[in-house]
Design a protein around this motif. Structure first.
Motif, mmCIF file in Angstrom:
data_model
loop_
_atom_site.group_PDB
_atom_site.id
_atom_site.type_symbol
_atom_site.label_atom_id
_atom_site.label_comp_id
_atom_site.label_asym_id
_atom_site.label_seq_id
_atom_site.Cartn_x
_atom_site.Cartn_y
_atom_site.Cartn_z
ATOM 1 N N UNK A 281 0.814 -1.036 -0.177
ATOM 2 C CA UNK A 281 -0.132 0.057 0.142
ATOM 3 C C UNK A 281 0.675 1.131 0.258
ATOM 4 N N UNK A 282 0.839 1.964 -1.206
ATOM 5 C CA UNK A 282 1.627 3.114 -1.167
ATOM 6 C C UNK A 282 0.881 4.172 -0.423
ATOM 7 N N UNK A 283 1.508 5.018 0.370
ATOM 8 C CA UNK A 283 1.096 5.895 1.170
ATOM 9 C C UNK A 283 1.930 7.236 0.480
ATOM 10 N N UNK A 284 1.228 8.093 0.023
ATOM 11 C CA UNK A 284 1.792 9.492 -0.429
ATOM 12 C C UNK A 284 0.578 10.620 -0.779
ATOM 13 N N UNK A 285 0.854 11.650 -1.232
ATOM 14 C CA UNK A 285 0.111 12.631 -1.519
ATOM 15 C C UNK A 285 -0.405 12.474 -2.818
ATOM 16 N N UNK A 286 -1.585 13.038 -3.282
ATOM 17 C CA UNK A 286 -2.088 13.025 -4.571
ATOM 18 C C UNK A 286 -1.321 13.822 -5.699
ATOM 19 N N UNK A 287 -1.358 13.010 -6.931
ATOM 20 C CA UNK A 287 -0.544 13.483 -8.139
ATOM 21 C C UNK A 287 1.097 13.324 -8.113
ATOM 22 N N UNK A 288 1.724 12.514 -7.115
ATOM 23 C CA UNK A 288 3.116 12.373 -7.106
ATOM 24 C C UNK A 288 3.214 11.161 -7.966
ATOM 25 N N UNK A 289 2.442 10.180 -8.559
ATOM 26 C CA UNK A 289 2.668 9.222 -9.440
ATOM 27 C C UNK A 289 2.580 7.659 -8.689
ATOM 28 N N UNK A 290 1.745 7.378 -8.005
ATOM 29 C CA UNK A 290 1.464 6.155 -7.357
ATOM 30 C C UNK A 290 0.875 5.494 -8.092
#
Length: 195
Positions: free
Chosen positions: A24-33
Motif C-alpha cells: 500500500x503506497x502512502x503518499x500525496x495525490x499527484x505524485x505518481x502512485x
C-alpha cells in the motif's frame, strides 16, 4: 520514504514472494502512485485494473445479486474482475486491451488489481475490501492465482480519509512513497516529450 525505483522493487519482491500482504503506497495525490503501478504492469505485459475506491458504491465492488436455478441468491461479480480462461497463449496476451479486461479475460502474464485511494472509500466498501485483500476473494469469486493486489492511500492529515480497523491495517505492507526530483525529470521527457 521510498523513491520510484525502491518502491517498484518492493512491489516486485512482495508479489514474487506470494505473501499474504498487500503493498500500500502512502503518499500525496499527484505524485505518481498510479503511474508507478501501471508502468510496473506494462513492463511485465500484465493487466492493470485501476479501481478508484472513493468512487465506488457497494454494488460496484461486490456485484449484484441474482436468483439461481435452485432459487438461491448468488452474487454476480463485477465485470472488471478477470474470470474467463479463453486466452491460451502468451503471444495474444501481450496485446491485452481494456476491452479484454472488461470482458473478464484472464491474462496468462497475470495482473494487478490496483485499489486507488483505498482509505477514502465508504465504510461498506472498506468492509468488503477485507475479504479481497485477505483471501483474494469477493463472496464466491476467487481472483486468478497470477493476479495480485496493490493499493494506494493518501495521508490522513491532509485529505478527507477514513480510519481502517486494525484487522485491515495489518493486511498491508505500508510504503511511504515519494519520487525523487531526478526520477521525475527523467520520467517526464521519456513519457511526455518536451512538454
Amino acid at each position: 520514504m521510498m523513491n520510484f525505483k525502491e518502491t517498484t522493487q518492493f512491489i516486485d519482491t512482495l508479489i514474487k514472494a506470494k505473501v499474504n500482504l498487500v503493498a500500500c503506497l502512502l503518499g500525496h495525490t499527484g505524485i505518481g502512485k498510479t503511474e508507478l503501478v501501471e508502468q510496473y504492469a506494462r513492463q511485465r505485459k500484465m493487466d492493470c485494473i485501476v479501481i478508484h475506491v472513493a468512487q465506488l458504491e457497494p454494488s460496484d465492488f461486490i456485484g449484484l445479486y441474482q436468483i439461481d436455478e435452485d432459487g438461491r441468491t448468488t452474487n454476480c461479480p463485477p465485470n472488471w474482475l478477470p474470470y474467463k480462461t479463453e486466452v491460451a497463449d502468451k503471444k495474444s496476451a501481450n496485446k491485452v486491451a481494456l476491452e479484454k479486461i472488461v470482458k473478464g479475460v484472464i491474462n496468462p502474464n497475470g495482473g494487478i488489481i490496483f485499489l486507488d485511494e483505498i482509505n477514502r472509500g465508504h465504510e461498506d466498501i472498506r468492509q468488503s475490501l477485507y475479504q479481497l485483500v485477505n483471501k483474494k476473494e469477493i463472496h464466491t469469486y476467487k481472483l486468478p492465482e497470477n493476479y495480485s493486489i496493490v493499493a494506494a492511500a493518501n495521508p490522513s492529515n491532509s485529505y478527507e480519509t477514513y480510519e481502517f480497523d486494525k484487522a485491515l491495517v495489518n493486511r498491508f505492507a505500508w510504503v511511504k512513497f515519494q519520487p525523487e526530483v531526478a526520477e521525475t525529470f527523467e520520467y517526464l521527457p521519456n513519457n511526455h516529450g518536451g512538454n
